[in-house]
Design a protein around this motif. Structure first.
Motif, PDB file in Angstrom:
ATOM      1  N   GLY A 295      -3.287  -1.387  -2.946  1.00  0.00           N
ATOM      2  CA  GLY A 295      -3.134  -2.604  -2.167  1.00  0.00           C
ATOM      3  C   GLY A 295      -4.036  -3.715  -2.637  1.00  0.00           C
ATOM      4  O   GLY A 295      -4.896  -3.564  -3.470  1.00  0.00           O
TER       5      GLY A 295
ATOM      6  N   TRP B  79      -5.276  -8.001  -1.067  1.00  0.00           N
ATOM      7  CA  TRP B  79      -5.338  -8.832   0.146  1.00  0.00           C
ATOM      8  C   TRP B  79      -5.366 -10.282  -0.256  1.00  0.00           C
ATOM      9  O   TRP B  79      -6.102 -10.659  -1.154  1.00  0.00           O
TER      10      TRP B  79
ATOM     11  N   GLN C 275       0.858  -1.181   0.000  1.00  0.00           N
ATOM     12  CA  GLN C 275       0.000   0.000   0.000  1.00  0.00           C
ATOM     13  C   GLN C 275       0.892   1.229   0.000  1.00  0.00           C
ATOM     14  O   GLN C 275       1.975   1.220   0.539  1.00  0.00           O
TER      15      GLN C 275
ATOM     16  N   HIS D  54       0.644  -4.733   5.042  1.00  0.00           N
ATOM     17  CA  HIS D  54       0.826  -3.768   3.946  1.00  0.00           C
ATOM     18  C   HIS D  54       1.861  -2.714   4.328  1.00  0.00           C
ATOM     19  O   HIS D  54       2.697  -2.320   3.517  1.00  0.00           O
TER      20      HIS D  54
ATOM     21  N   TYR E   6      -8.997  -3.007   0.573  1.00  0.00           N
ATOM     22  CA  TYR E   6      -7.992  -3.580  -0.310  1.00  0.00           C
ATOM     23  C   TYR E   6      -8.655  -4.440  -1.371  1.00  0.00           C
ATOM     24  O   TYR E   6      -9.606  -5.166  -1.092  1.00  0.00           O
TER      25      TYR E   6
END
Length: 461
Positions: free
Chosen positions: A25, A27, A11, A205, A119
């Motif tokens: 970002g 995930w 991120q 992140h 994200y």
């Protein structure tokens, strides 16, 4: 699942980073089947109702086919095939070959800010929802003008292959993704589109942001994607995955990055804008990062080996913190661990190879239908007719290009691993395609004389 510290993507700090739908970002909470039937976000992505059941596979049936598998189920001849990076500039570009962030650790201990915001689950699907696998295809053809798709058996994202591997390992997970045969190739396509994970907490992140660097384009690149080529169970596979970072020094010497030799003066067909930028980074320097609070115990490397094995990532970084203060960061080369895991899980991997072969056979057999793979919890693996809006793995121009370069395959899927027996080597539950509610009325193939030799073409009767 714990909220915070499964391995995260990058991120970049900005005031807009927490907006809904932001591309910053991503995930990987779904890496071990987190998106199961209790996940409230699962149905958000797959709103279309399940279609007619075509065939399902049980572990008991696959054990029988795996018993017929000759030799060992191992990954061999792994090599870099392509890469590209994605950014947030609009219109979205495919940056070829791109470059993963380089590992640049800070002095320890260090305090990092907590992650926050939303994200993206799927960086490709978010930018290119109609054809999320197409950037990888364009990168393959761009970087290798002689690329030949005719001998590619499986092309897909590592997360979809991971779903199937979890099935054969009896791990509880719920998933669905599209499957389609183009030419001789089975495409496995997950498309989470613009789905986000809300209210992320932890430091993963933030750790990536602090300990790695994209150098000149820190604020632009959001994701680096790689495609590796390898052989597994007699099948040639192209596997796409998102890369955390790479080591500038590997095995005691500097990593040799190379500048690609290609021109974009005559761009390949397709609507995706391409940009030439970056360097080719060897696969043996690529790494995966996992963070965790020291209060939650040690990171068990063994739990991550299946993921690393599918992606053939040899370097694993574990980072521990106490309330965001990182003071223990370890770098491990897990290449030998991957080989040991592969040896100790041959029964699972033979089932894995067997079901990939059977998926190729069945999707070819039902090539007149739009299909998806579905599984819930600990249930069987199912191929279902897909409902909702029509979707294709590739745009028409790229589909034509893939097929045009694919000669009719005479390769028997049973060679190099399975017995020469017919479909009975794969016991399963089949539902007649004549029962399809979504297929064209009166449309059917006669497979009486067809076999894997012809890919169940429907014209051999």
């Amino acid at each position: 699942m714990h909220h915070g510290d499964l391995s995260r993507r990058r991120q970049r700090s900005s005031a807009s980073s927490s907006r809904a739908g932001s591309f910053y970002g991503s995930w990987r909470g779904n890496r071990r089947g987190w998106h199961n039937k209790t996940d409230p976000n699962f149905k958000k992505t797959d709103e279309a109702p399940l279609g007619r059941l075509v065939i399902e596979f049980t572990l008991e049936a696959m054990a029988n086919s795996a018993a017929k598998f000759g030799g060992e189920a191992r990954i061999t001849n792994c090599a870099y095939a392509a890469s590209y990076s994605l950014n947030d500039e609009k219109p979205f570009k495919v940056i070829i070959p791109g470059r993963p962030a380089v590992w640049k650790p800070l002095s320890l201990p260090c305090r990092l800010p907590e992650d926050s915001g939303e994200y993206m689950r799927d960086q490709n699907g978010a930018r290119f929802p109609n054809h999320p696998i197409q950037p990888a295809i364009q990168a393959l053809f761009t970087l290798n003008k002689a690329f030949d798709p005719s001998n590619v058996d499986v092309m897909g994202c590592a997360s979809s292959l991971g779903d199937i591997l979890r099935f054969v390992r009896s791990i509880d997970s719920t998933f669905r993704f599209d499957v389609e045969v183009v030419g001789n190739t089975l495409f496995l396509i997950r498309n989470r589109k613009d789905e986000v994970i809300p209210d992320v907490r932890g430091f993963g992140h933030s750790f990536l942001n602090a300990f790695t660097s994209n150098e000149s384009d820190d604020e632009i690149v959001k994701s680096h994607q790689r495609v590796v080529s390898y052989e597994f169970g007699g099948l040639r596979c192209l596997v796409r995955f998102e890369c955390d970072s790479y080591l500038a020094s590997c095995d005691g010497s500097d990593t040799l990055v190379t500048e690609p030799q290609f021109s974009l003066s005559t761009p390949p067909l397709g609507l995706m804008t391409m940009q030439k930028e970056g360097m080719i980074v060897p696969q043996n320097s690529v790494l995966e990062i996992k963070t965790k609070s020291q209060f939650r115990g040690k990171i068990q490397t063994s739990e991550h080996l299946p993921r690393l094995w599918l992606r053939q990532i040899p370097n694993f970084i574990t980072a521990y913190h106490i309330h965001g203060i990182f003071q223990d960061v370890q770098i491990s080369n897990v290449g030998k661990d991957l080989m040991k895991w592969e040896t100790h899980h041959q029964d699972d991997l033979k089932r894995f190879a067997s079901i990939l072969r059977q998926l190729i056979t069945e999707v070819k057999r039902e090539s007149h239908l739009k299909l998806e793979v579905y599984r819930e919890g600990l249930g069987p693996l199912q191929i279902r007719e897909r409902t909702g809006a029509a979707r294709q793995a590739l745009s028409d121009s790229w589909r034509d290009r893939w097929v045009a370069m694919t000669e009719p395959s005479s390769k028997n899927l049973a060679s190099g691993g399975e017995s020469d027996e017919d479909d009975e080597a794969y016991p399963s539950t089949r539902i007649s395609s004549d029962e399809s509610k979504g297929s064209v009325d009166g449309f059917s193939f006669d497979y009486t004389a067809c076999s894997p030799d012809c890919g169940y073409c429907g014209h051999c009767a």
